[in-house]
Design a protein around this motif. Structure first.
Motif, PDB file in Angstrom:
ATOM      1  N   UNK A  38       4.231 112.397  55.230  1.00 31.36           N
ATOM      2  CA  UNK A  38       4.234 112.290  56.692  1.00 31.36           C
ATOM      3  C   UNK A  38       3.356 111.131  57.093  1.00 31.36           C
ATOM      4  N   UNK A  39       3.570 110.621  58.283  1.00 32.74           N
ATOM      5  CA  UNK A  39       2.778 109.489  58.763  1.00 32.74           C
ATOM      6  C   UNK A  39       1.373 109.938  59.143  1.00 32.74           C
ATOM      7  N   UNK A  40       0.460 108.967  59.211  1.00 34.48           N
ATOM      8  CA  UNK A  40      -0.911 109.271  59.591  1.00 34.48           C
ATOM      9  C   UNK A  40      -0.975 109.809  61.008  1.00 34.48           C
ATOM     10  N   UNK A  42       1.260 111.561  62.655  1.00 27.49           N
ATOM     11  CA  UNK A  42       1.720 112.949  62.696  1.00 27.49           C
ATOM     12  C   UNK A  42       0.669 113.886  62.089  1.00 27.49           C
ATOM     13  N   UNK A  43       0.074 113.482  60.989  1.00 28.80           N
ATOM     14  CA  UNK A  43      -0.961 114.288  60.346  1.00 28.80           C
ATOM     15  C   UNK A  43      -2.138 114.497  61.298  1.00 28.80           C
ATOM     16  N   UNK A  44      -2.564 113.446  61.987  1.00 31.76           N
ATOM     17  CA  UNK A  44      -3.712 113.517  62.884  1.00 31.76           C
ATOM     18  C   UNK A  44      -3.424 114.429  64.077  1.00 31.76           C
ATOM     19  N   UNK A  45      -2.198 114.365  64.615  1.00 29.60           N
ATOM     20  CA  UNK A  45      -1.843 115.192  65.761  1.00 29.60           C
ATOM     21  C   UNK A  45      -1.824 116.670  65.374  1.00 29.60           C
ATOM     22  N   UNK A  46      -1.200 116.984  64.237  1.00 34.50           N
ATOM     23  CA  UNK A  46      -1.143 118.382  63.782  1.00 34.50           C
ATOM     24  C   UNK A  46      -2.555 118.903  63.528  1.00 34.50           C
ATOM     25  N   UNK A  47      -3.388 118.086  62.907  1.00 33.54           N
ATOM     26  CA  UNK A  47      -4.750 118.496  62.576  1.00 33.54           C
ATOM     27  C   UNK A  47      -5.577 118.757  63.838  1.00 33.54           C
ATOM     28  N   UNK A  48      -5.365 117.957  64.873  1.00 32.86           N
ATOM     29  CA  UNK A  48      -6.139 118.104  66.104  1.00 32.86           C
ATOM     30  C   UNK A  48      -5.767 119.377  66.867  1.00 32.86           C
ATOM     31  N   UNK A  49      -4.541 119.874  66.664  1.00 29.50           N
ATOM     32  CA  UNK A  49      -4.104 121.070  67.381  1.00 29.50           C
ATOM     33  C   UNK A  49      -4.088 122.322  66.501  1.00 29.50           C
ATOM     34  N   UNK A  50      -4.517 122.178  65.251  1.00 28.75           N
ATOM     35  CA  UNK A  50      -4.490 123.316  64.322  1.00 28.75           C
ATOM     36  C   UNK A  50      -5.468 124.391  64.795  1.00 28.75           C
TER      37      UNK A  50
END
Length: 264
Positions: A38-40, A42-50
């Motif tokens: 996955x792109x950086x 997308x990873x950052x967005x998912x991580x911020x809302x986890x």
């Protein structure tokens, strides 16, 4: 979500200073594979809302039932039981504390100058002595003591709960070791051995350094009471070991780190 978890596991195998370095496409920080999952962004967005907990169930500070690990408690309760469920440890176990490195803002962050990672979360861990595989862990969240037990006795009892009565031997340092813990373990078919502070409640006063001035090269001193065996000797400094493994057994020979003697 499975891909996100897989990337986190890979980060534990290849350590880098910053998370975004795993997506860098220039040498020498290039790590092939991360960008294909996955792109950086997308990873950052998912991580911020986890998020793992329901905020509506939060119990405020100072109220009964308040949990300082509320935000991650569902993950802890899910993962820790799996350690013992999927792996049967060997006989020898080790109980000690470790530091999960973290330098951000957190009321749970501790400072320990004696650890390689000096800043982070303090965690009490029960592991298999030979492999280091974790069996149980408990994160330090502040003072926690039982009315009848000390704080360290309570930690040992909690971590050993799933492995008590199975004939294991647990090794620990002087932060945990005491006659009360040794007797408690022995009564539940669990051996215990570790260095001990002679000022602990239940330890004979005659083994204290002021009463027993040992020097390098002196013969070790033994004391036995019921199932417990205490041994004091001088290596680079005065040391005392308390054990319930050899209290009633025949003498055996071991080598210690002194230059001029063996003891049995």
């Amino acid at each position: 979500m499975k891909a996100l978890l897989a990337l986190h596991l890979c980060m534990g195998l290849v350590e880098k200073a910053e998370i975004e370095d795993y997506w860098a496409e220039f040498w020498p920080t290039y790590t092939p594979g991360f960008g294909k999952v996955m792109s950086w962004n997308r990873f950052e967005i998912i991580l911020s809302f986890l998020h793992f907990a329901n905020n509506n169930e939060y119990v405020g500070r100072g109220q009964p039932g308040h949990d300082r690990l509320f935000k991650v408690r569902p993950v802890i309760d899910l993962i820790i039981p799996q350690f013992s469920a999927v792996y049967g440890p060997l006989k020898e176990l080790s109980l000690d504390e470790m530091t999960i490195a973290f330098k951000g803002k957190s009321t749970l962050k501790q400072y320990n100058p004696k650890k390689p990672d000096k800043y982070g979360y303090k965690v009490f861990v029960l592991s298999e002595a030979s492999s280091g595989d974790v069996l149980q862990l408990s994160m330090y969240t502040g003072q926690n003591a039982d009315a009848d037990l000390g704080a360290t006795h309570l930690i040992v009892r909690q971590l050993m709960a799933q492995n008590t009565g199975k004939g294991h031997e647990v090794y620990m340092d002087s932060y945990y070791t005491s006659p009360a813990i040794a007797n408690d373990s022995a009564s539940n078919d669990t051996g215990m051995c570790g260095t001990v502070n002679c000022k602990r409640s239940g330890m004979p006063k005659c083994l204290r350094q002021t009463e027993l001035p040992l020097s390098n090269g002196d013969d070790p001193v033994f004391m036995r009471h019921d199932k417990l065996l205490a041994c004091a000797w001088h290596d680079t400094k005065c040391l005392t070991i308390l054990s319930s493994l050899y209290g009633n057994s025949r003498p055996e020979t071991y080598q210690v780190k002194a230059k001029r003697h063996w003891f049995s």
